[in-house]
Structures are given as C-alpha cells and as structure tokens.
Scaffold this motif. Sequence first.
Motif, PDB file in Angstrom:
ATOM      1  N   ARG A  58       0.759  -1.314  -0.033  1.00 53.15           N
ATOM      2  CA  ARG A  58      -0.052  -0.131  -0.060  1.00 53.15           C
ATOM      3  C   ARG A  58       0.712   1.175   0.002  1.00 53.15           C
ATOM      4  NH1 ARG A  58      -3.604   1.233   5.154  1.00 53.15           N
ATOM      5  NH2 ARG A  58      -1.199   1.341   5.798  1.00 53.15           N
ATOM      6  N   ASP A  59       0.579   2.136  -0.952  1.00 56.77           N
ATOM      7  CA  ASP A  59       1.441   3.448  -1.095  1.00 56.77           C
ATOM      8  C   ASP A  59       2.903   2.957  -1.175  1.00 56.77           C
ATOM      9  OD1 ASP A  59      -1.047   4.856  -0.921  1.00 56.77           O
ATOM     10  OD2 ASP A  59      -0.944   4.992   1.273  1.00 56.77           O
ATOM     11  N   ILE A  84     -10.320  -2.316  -4.590  1.00 57.18           N
ATOM     12  CA  ILE A  84      -9.261  -2.427  -3.495  1.00 57.18           C
ATOM     13  C   ILE A  84      -8.004  -3.254  -3.846  1.00 57.18           C
ATOM     14  CG2 ILE A  84      -9.332  -3.360  -0.959  1.00 57.18           C
ATOM     15  CD1 ILE A  84     -12.340  -2.987  -0.815  1.00 57.18           C
ATOM     16  N   VAL A 141      -0.776  -4.792  -5.288  1.00 59.05           N
ATOM     17  CA  VAL A 141      -1.139  -3.693  -4.724  1.00 59.05           C
ATOM     18  C   VAL A 141      -2.617  -3.240  -4.214  1.00 59.05           C
ATOM     19  CG1 VAL A 141      -1.150  -1.180  -5.396  1.00 59.05           C
ATOM     20  CG2 VAL A 141       0.475  -2.583  -6.337  1.00 59.05           C
ATOM     21  N   THR A 174      -5.599  -0.730  -2.057  1.00 58.92           N
ATOM     22  CA  THR A 174      -5.876   0.699  -1.698  1.00 58.92           C
ATOM     23  C   THR A 174      -7.117   0.539  -0.822  1.00 58.92           C
ATOM     24  OG1 THR A 174      -7.455   0.583  -3.807  1.00 58.92           O
ATOM     25  CG2 THR A 174      -5.156   1.585  -4.006  1.00 58.92           C
TER      26      THR A 174
END
Length: 201
Positions: A123-124, A160, A172, A174
């Motif tokens: 994430r990020d 997501i 990945v 979100t």
Amino acid sequence: MSRTTDVALERNQLRVGRLLKAHGLKGALKLELYTDDPGRRFVTGAEFTLQVPEASPWHGKTITVREYRVMNGNSVVFFEGVDDRTAAESLVRAILWIDQDAEDDAEDDAWYDHQLAGLDVVRDDEVVGRLVRVDHFPAQDLLIVKAGDREVMVPFVSAIVPTVDIAAGRIVVTPPPGLFEELPGQDASEDAERDAAAASD
C-alpha cells in the motif's frame, strides 16, 4: 468487478461457475459465473468436473455443455443428459471446474491460488503484509493477509486490489481506512464500550 475468476482446484483445473437454480422445465440452470470469458468457457461440448457433496448422484462425474445462453440478463446453461427440471434440480449448488488449456496463461485477471500465496501486499509503496491464502465465497473471494501478528481479510475486488503483479511478487491494495490499522480514537471507543458494559453488570 468481482475477482472471483478462474481459481485452482488442482494446479491444472480452474473454477469457472456455480449452478444456482433450475430454470424452466427443460433442464436449464441459472449460472453464477466465476470467469470473465463465458463465451469461451461454456461453448457447446465443453466438459466440466463437478464439485458436489459425496452423497450427490453426480459425485465423481463430469458434465458436458449442450447450450449456453444469456436470458433476461442471466447466464443460463443446458447440459447433455439433463432434460427436465428434476434432473436440473439435482445439480443445484454444484461448482464447475474445467481443465486448464494453453490459452489460460494469457488470460488477464485470472490467477491460481498458489501463484498468489506468499506475495507481498503493498500500500502506497510500503509492504503492509504477506498473502497467506485466498478464501473463496459465492459473493466474492477474500485475500487473507498476514499483517504483523494478525490476519486481515481483504475483499478481492478491483476497487481495493487494483494490481496483481506476479512477476514482481506483489499485490497492490488501496484499502479503506482502518482495514490495516486502528483508526485514531478506536481504542478509546472500545474502552468506553467496555466501561459501559461493566457498569451495567
């Protein structure tokens, strides 16, 4: 878009659908799709392995598509040897599996469970956990992610989980706030609830 697509029963088989209910009197069944390409999966003559309870008369058998249609927005399938509603009802809730073919390696948005297990969850640009397994449910699949000392359930939907990069070894995500971490004030709220419960005893 749901990611409940083409998952592995064995390394050479893919789950592509589930039979929901009998449709009409001529053996048709409504079909829940677990594939993004039903036109290719459910061609006339396609043969499926059936996942059914051991007590089912269909246990250990395969079944062959006679016809696939879309009727009033619903996927409907006819099978060889299933000619009436009674026969169709004996197949309700069966899950359909098909042998992998060479084209599956090039199909987008379709992965095997064993390809996903062990991937980093990012994430990020920060690794927040590692994928332990995929749990499959009729509505959607869940990614079970080991994050520190707990397991987090992540809905396997594109909103997501926008990216699965097998080559890079990562997924990945979100996620919504609070999925991987406690929100500010969450502990205080839980303490207040416990205090209120204790006071009422």
